[in-house]
Design a protein around this motif. Structure first.
Motif, PDB file in Angstrom:
ATOM      1  N   GLN A   1      48.670  -3.588  59.475  1.00 31.52           N
ATOM      2  CA  GLN A   1      49.394  -2.959  58.374  1.00 31.52           C
ATOM      3  C   GLN A   1      49.971  -4.050  57.486  1.00 31.52           C
ATOM      4  O   GLN A   1      50.511  -5.048  57.981  1.00 31.52           O
ATOM      5  CB  GLN A   1      50.541  -2.097  58.886  1.00 31.52           C
ATOM      6  CG  GLN A   1      50.099  -0.846  59.584  1.00 31.52           C
ATOM      7  CD  GLN A   1      51.291   0.021  59.948  1.00 31.52           C
ATOM      8  OE1 GLN A   1      52.360  -0.079  59.369  1.00 31.52           O
ATOM      9  NE2 GLN A   1      51.093   0.886  60.922  1.00 31.52           N
TER      10      GLN A   1
ATOM     11  N   SER B   1      56.099   0.483  50.698  1.00 33.36           N
ATOM     12  CA  SER B   1      54.752   1.043  50.753  1.00 33.36           C
ATOM     13  C   SER B   1      53.938   0.268  51.784  1.00 33.36           C
ATOM     14  O   SER B   1      54.164  -0.916  52.030  1.00 33.36           O
ATOM     15  CB  SER B   1      54.087   1.008  49.380  1.00 33.36           C
ATOM     16  OG  SER B   1      54.082  -0.286  48.858  1.00 33.36           O
ATOM     17  N   THR B   2      53.006   0.969  52.427  1.00 28.56           N
ATOM     18  CA  THR B   2      52.234   0.397  53.528  1.00 28.56           C
ATOM     19  C   THR B   2      50.753   0.601  53.290  1.00 28.56           C
ATOM     20  O   THR B   2      50.318   1.681  52.894  1.00 28.56           O
ATOM     21  CB  THR B   2      52.623   1.068  54.863  1.00 28.56           C
ATOM     22  OG1 THR B   2      54.021   0.909  55.066  1.00 28.56           O
ATOM     23  CG2 THR B   2      51.879   0.445  56.029  1.00 28.56           C
ATOM     24  N   VAL B   3      49.975  -0.440  53.554  1.00 32.24           N
ATOM     25  CA  VAL B   3      48.522  -0.354  53.493  1.00 32.24           C
ATOM     26  C   VAL B   3      48.006  -0.607  54.910  1.00 32.24           C
ATOM     27  O   VAL B   3      48.266  -1.653  55.491  1.00 32.24           O
ATOM     28  CB  VAL B   3      47.941  -1.385  52.502  1.00 32.24           C
ATOM     29  CG1 VAL B   3      46.426  -1.372  52.545  1.00 32.24           C
ATOM     30  CG2 VAL B   3      48.440  -1.110  51.100  1.00 32.24           C
TER      31      VAL B   3
ATOM     32  N   ALA C   1      46.607   3.939  52.267  1.00 28.44           N
ATOM     33  CA  ALA C   1      47.914   3.554  51.735  1.00 28.44           C
ATOM     34  C   ALA C   1      48.863   4.737  51.802  1.00 28.44           C
ATOM     35  O   ALA C   1      48.484   5.860  51.486  1.00 28.44           O
ATOM     36  CB  ALA C   1      47.770   3.083  50.300  1.00 28.44           C
ATOM     37  N   THR C   2      50.085   4.469  52.262  1.00 30.68           N
ATOM     38  CA  THR C   2      51.081   5.533  52.342  1.00 30.68           C
ATOM     39  C   THR C   2      52.392   5.064  51.724  1.00 30.68           C
ATOM     40  O   THR C   2      52.727   3.884  51.762  1.00 30.68           O
ATOM     41  CB  THR C   2      51.343   5.956  53.799  1.00 30.68           C
ATOM     42  OG1 THR C   2      51.766   4.817  54.543  1.00 30.68           O
ATOM     43  CG2 THR C   2      50.103   6.547  54.432  1.00 30.68           C
TER      44      THR C   2
ATOM     45  N   LEU D   1      52.409   2.080  44.366  1.00 26.84           N
ATOM     46  CA  LEU D   1      51.472   1.125  44.924  1.00 26.84           C
ATOM     47  C   LEU D   1      50.235   1.140  44.044  1.00 26.84           C
ATOM     48  O   LEU D   1      49.781   2.193  43.615  1.00 26.84           O
ATOM     49  CB  LEU D   1      51.093   1.522  46.359  1.00 26.84           C
ATOM     50  CG  LEU D   1      50.091   0.614  47.057  1.00 26.84           C
ATOM     51  CD1 LEU D   1      50.737  -0.732  47.381  1.00 26.84           C
ATOM     52  CD2 LEU D   1      49.591   1.258  48.329  1.00 26.84           C
TER      53      LEU D   1
ATOM     54  N   VAL E   1      46.278  -0.227  43.952  1.00 30.28           N
ATOM     55  CA  VAL E   1      45.186  -0.767  44.744  1.00 30.28           C
ATOM     56  C   VAL E   1      43.995  -0.970  43.811  1.00 30.28           C
ATOM     57  O   VAL E   1      43.595  -0.058  43.098  1.00 30.28           O
ATOM     58  CB  VAL E   1      44.798   0.185  45.896  1.00 30.28           C
ATOM     59  CG1 VAL E   1      43.624  -0.376  46.687  1.00 30.28           C
ATOM     60  CG2 VAL E   1      45.999   0.433  46.803  1.00 30.28           C
TER      61      VAL E   1
ATOM     62  N   LYS F   1      49.842   9.498  48.806  1.00 29.60           N
ATOM     63  CA  LYS F   1      48.886   8.899  49.737  1.00 29.60           C
ATOM     64  C   LYS F   1      47.584   8.573  49.008  1.00 29.60           C
ATOM     65  O   LYS F   1      47.085   9.346  48.209  1.00 29.60           O
ATOM     66  CB  LYS F   1      48.594   9.863  50.882  1.00 29.60           C
ATOM     67  CG  LYS F   1      47.655   9.260  51.893  1.00 29.60           C
ATOM     68  CD  LYS F   1      47.456  10.155  53.089  1.00 29.60           C
ATOM     69  CE  LYS F   1      46.492   9.472  54.044  1.00 29.60           C
ATOM     70  NZ  LYS F   1      46.302  10.204  55.253  1.00 29.60           N
TER      71      LYS F   1
END
Length: 151
Positions: free
Chosen positions: A86, A93-95, A123-124, A133, A135, A147
């Motif tokens: 992660q 934010s998390t990928v 991604a959340t 976020l 990307v 999401k």
């Protein structure tokens, strides 16, 4: 000397002008430059499983990643087959990286947070109303407050 008076001889020696504190071997420097501030991490790695590696922007070689490792602009993270990790950004934010993935941390702070070069990421955002976020892939950029799933 035959009663003749000779005018005093003047010797001129050309010396290089050096600033105080410099030796002849040193070159004078311009005005003192302020040191650059240390880089600020853009994200951290968490929940590593399997073979996860990083390549620092300033390095030529890949090295083993570890939990809580800070990530900076232009760093890359790759996961081998069956591995996962992660990438948690400062805004929360998390990928999630699946196996056989390769991502780069953003080059600038404009909007792109992560570039997916290979593989799958999920991604959340815990709080979509206050987090964002971005990307980027080789063919598209997605900015969202919800999401995001790439394959």
């Amino acid at each position: 000397m035959n009663g003749r008076r000779w005018p005093p001889l003047l010797f001129m020696v050309a010396l290089a002008t050096l600033p105080p504190g410099c030796t002849a071997d040193e070159k004078p420097r311009g005005p003192a430059e302020a040191p650059l501030p240390p880089p600020v991490p853009r994200a951290h790695l968490r929940d590593l499983s399997g073979d996860v590696q990083i390549k620092r922007a300033v390095a030529d070689e890949w090295s083993a990643a570890r939990d809580e490792l800070p990530l900076y602009e232009n760093d890359k993270v790759r996961t081998e087959s069956g591995a996962s990790a992660q990438v948690v950004f400062a805004n929360g934010s998390t990928v999630h990286l699946g196996g056989d993935s390769l991502v780069g941390i953003a080059e600038s702070k404009l909007r792109t947070d992560v570039t997916v070069l290979r593989g799958r990421v999920d991604a959340t955002l815990e709080k979509p109303a206050t987090q964002s976020l971005s990307v980027t892939t080789p063919s598209a950029t997605v900015r969202a407050g919800r999401k995001i799933e790439f394959q």
